[in-house]
Design a protein around this motif. Sequence first.
Motif, PDB file in Angstrom:
ATOM      1  N   VAL A  27       0.856  -1.183   0.000  1.00 40.64           N
ATOM      2  CA  VAL A  27       0.000   0.000   0.000  1.00 40.64           C
ATOM      3  C   VAL A  27       0.892   1.233   0.000  1.00 40.64           C
ATOM      4  N   SER A  28       0.639   2.143  -0.920  1.00 44.56           N
ATOM      5  CA  SER A  28       1.445   3.357  -1.011  1.00 44.56           C
ATOM      6  C   SER A  28       0.750   4.508  -0.292  1.00 44.56           C
ATOM      7  N   ILE A  29       1.559   5.368   0.315  1.00 43.12           N
ATOM      8  CA  ILE A  29       1.076   6.532   1.038  1.00 43.12           C
ATOM      9  C   ILE A  29       1.772   7.770   0.478  1.00 43.12           C
ATOM     10  N   GLY A  30       1.000   8.790   0.145  1.00 41.93           N
ATOM     11  CA  GLY A  30       1.581  10.010  -0.384  1.00 41.93           C
ATOM     12  C   GLY A  30       0.549  11.120  -0.438  1.00 41.93           C
ATOM     13  N   ASN A  36      -1.571   7.396  -5.123  1.00 43.06           N
ATOM     14  CA  ASN A  36      -1.358   6.638  -3.897  1.00 43.06           C
ATOM     15  C   ASN A  36      -2.622   5.919  -3.439  1.00 43.06           C
ATOM     16  N   ASP A  37      -2.430   4.817  -2.699  1.00 49.59           N
ATOM     17  CA  ASP A  37      -3.561   4.101  -2.120  1.00 49.59           C
ATOM     18  C   ASP A  37      -4.148   4.869  -0.940  1.00 49.59           C
ATOM     19  N   ILE A  38      -3.278   5.493  -0.144  1.00 47.16           N
ATOM     20  CA  ILE A  38      -3.725   6.336   0.967  1.00 47.16           C
ATOM     21  C   ILE A  38      -3.204   7.739   0.706  1.00 47.16           C
ATOM     22  N   ALA A  39      -4.120   8.693   0.520  1.00 43.89           N
ATOM     23  CA  ALA A  39      -3.743  10.063   0.205  1.00 43.89           C
ATOM     24  C   ALA A  39      -3.834  10.928   1.458  1.00 43.89           C
ATOM     25  N   LEU A  40      -2.762  11.693   1.733  1.00 40.81           N
ATOM     26  CA  LEU A  40      -2.732  12.598   2.876  1.00 40.81           C
ATOM     27  C   LEU A  40      -3.003  14.003   2.362  1.00 40.81           C
ATOM     28  N   GLU A  41      -4.275  14.259   2.185  1.00 39.92           N
ATOM     29  CA  GLU A  41      -4.737  15.542   1.658  1.00 39.92           C
ATOM     30  C   GLU A  41      -5.681  16.180   2.659  1.00 39.92           C
ATOM     31  N   PRO A  42      -5.729  17.549   2.681  1.00 41.86           N
ATOM     32  CA  PRO A  42      -4.928  18.489   1.888  1.00 41.86           C
ATOM     33  C   PRO A  42      -3.513  18.656   2.458  1.00 41.86           C
ATOM     34  N   ASP A  43      -2.619  19.151   1.634  1.00 35.79           N
ATOM     35  CA  ASP A  43      -1.235  19.393   2.038  1.00 35.79           C
ATOM     36  C   ASP A  43      -0.788  20.712   1.396  1.00 35.79           C
ATOM     37  N   PRO A  44      -1.325  21.841   1.848  1.00 40.50           N
ATOM     38  CA  PRO A  44      -1.061  23.120   1.190  1.00 40.50           C
ATOM     39  C   PRO A  44       0.403  23.542   1.211  1.00 40.50           C
ATOM     40  N   GLN A  45       1.171  23.052   2.198  1.00 34.74           N
ATOM     41  CA  GLN A  45       2.590  23.421   2.270  1.00 34.74           C
ATOM     42  C   GLN A  45       3.486  22.454   1.489  1.00 34.74           C
ATOM     43  N   GLN A  46       2.883  21.439   0.895  1.00 39.70           N
ATOM     44  CA  GLN A  46       3.587  20.486   0.044  1.00 39.70           C
ATOM     45  C   GLN A  46       4.780  19.836   0.773  1.00 39.70           C
ATOM     46  N   LEU A  47       4.482  19.252   1.919  1.00 33.97           N
ATOM     47  CA  LEU A  47       5.499  18.607   2.744  1.00 33.97           C
ATOM     48  C   LEU A  47       5.529  17.094   2.559  1.00 33.97           C
ATOM     49  N   VAL A  48       4.400  16.528   2.120  1.00 34.36           N
ATOM     50  CA  VAL A  48       4.315  15.089   1.862  1.00 34.36           C
ATOM     51  C   VAL A  48       4.699  14.835   0.401  1.00 34.36           C
ATOM     52  N   THR A  49       5.497  13.797   0.160  1.00 35.51           N
ATOM     53  CA  THR A  49       5.874  13.464  -1.205  1.00 35.51           C
ATOM     54  C   THR A  49       4.631  13.134  -2.029  1.00 35.51           C
ATOM     55  N   ARG A  50       4.539  13.722  -3.224  1.00 39.13           N
ATOM     56  CA  ARG A  50       3.299  13.543  -4.002  1.00 39.13           C
ATOM     57  C   ARG A  50       3.142  12.126  -4.519  1.00 39.13           C
ATOM     58  N   LYS A  51       4.252  11.478  -4.930  1.00 41.00           N
ATOM     59  CA  LYS A  51       4.194  10.108  -5.437  1.00 41.00           C
ATOM     60  C   LYS A  51       4.959   9.192  -4.483  1.00 41.00           C
ATOM     61  N   VAL A  52       4.236   8.484  -3.649  1.00 35.50           N
ATOM     62  CA  VAL A  52       4.794   7.456  -2.754  1.00 35.50           C
ATOM     63  C   VAL A  52       5.814   8.050  -1.773  1.00 35.50           C
ATOM     64  N   HIS A  53       5.308   8.637  -0.717  1.00 34.47           N
ATOM     65  CA  HIS A  53       6.160   9.087   0.383  1.00 34.47           C
ATOM     66  C   HIS A  53       6.764   7.868   1.098  1.00 34.47           C
ATOM     67  N   CYS A  54       5.903   6.868   1.327  1.00 38.73           N
ATOM     68  CA  CYS A  54       6.346   5.614   1.930  1.00 38.73           C
ATOM     69  C   CYS A  54       5.373   4.525   1.524  1.00 38.73           C
ATOM     70  N   THR A  55       5.739   3.286   1.795  1.00 38.31           N
ATOM     71  CA  THR A  55       4.840   2.165   1.522  1.00 38.31           C
ATOM     72  C   THR A  55       4.678   1.318   2.777  1.00 38.31           C
ATOM     73  N   ILE A  56       3.576   0.596   2.814  1.00 36.31           N
ATOM     74  CA  ILE A  56       3.332  -0.408   3.848  1.00 36.31           C
ATOM     75  C   ILE A  56       3.306  -1.750   3.128  1.00 36.31           C
ATOM     76  N   GLU A  57       4.178  -2.668   3.523  1.00 36.08           N
ATOM     77  CA  GLU A  57       4.318  -3.930   2.800  1.00 36.08           C
ATOM     78  C   GLU A  57       4.320  -5.103   3.771  1.00 36.08           C
ATOM     79  N   ARG A  58       3.731  -6.205   3.308  1.00 30.67           N
ATOM     80  CA  ARG A  58       3.616  -7.402   4.136  1.00 30.67           C
ATOM     81  C   ARG A  58       4.512  -8.506   3.604  1.00 30.67           C
ATOM     82  N   ASP A  59       5.221  -9.182   4.519  1.00 36.49           N
ATOM     83  CA  ASP A  59       5.946 -10.395   4.165  1.00 36.49           C
ATOM     84  C   ASP A  59       5.719 -11.420   5.275  1.00 36.49           C
TER      85      ASP A  59
END
Length: 243
Positions: A27-30, A36-59
């Motif tokens: 799952v991507s977060i951005g 992204n699968d999980i969007a952190l909006e709004p982000d008016p100061q543009q502090l979160v990476t627009r394309k995949v800030h981080c991912t959540i992965e299962r193994d």
Amino acid sequence: MENLLPFFEVCGPAGEHFIAELAKNRVSIGRFELYNDIALEPDPQQLVTRKVHCTIERDIDGWWVIDNGSVNGTFLLRDGVMVQVDGRALLEEGDCIHILGMLTEAGEPVYWQMTFSDPMGTRPAGQRRTTPQAYLEYDWLQAKLFRIEGGTRQEISNLRPQEHKLIRYMDQRNRANGNMPVMCTFEELQTALWGDEVLHTEAEINYVIFGLRKKLELDQKQPQFLETVRGLGYRLVTRSIKK
């Protein structure tokens, strides 16, 4: 209704609140919902990476948070102590991921807070046996690429100049992220291959990737070294040799 899937309870810097279920193994977060699968909006100061800030992965070990080489970092709060994620971190029940979402007028950080919960997760009955994971290893001193699997180390030879340039760039991004794979966008890969030259396309990048996969992958139908991040780019599974 009780949550059957693992989920995040998400609280935003301006009072946003929602539940995000982990319905797939990556799952991507951005910033933007488009990418992204999980969007952190709004982000008016543009502090979160627009394309995949981080991912959540299962193994086999559980769920991991993996920073994607983000500018402002990914942080993990556990037992009252917050640390920056260096590459990746295994999540535990109640862990809270922090991603910078706002700076006040006084310069104080305010975070997106994502609390992890998996109350219905399967509990291991005993010690699990793990299978060594295959990966690529790039030797910067020798400028050589190796495939490592089950104790076998095989050099990948006959790389074309563009293929070698792509491998070198993607491995450099991984090393800067604690040797964890970073998703490289089409725009980044285009610059890595052709610099300021214009008129190059995603199709040309895909052609280079196709040629590389024929040399790298054990099963091209299920690539495990050059992974596609659909619609965004690719990431390379490497570990770097440090000397």
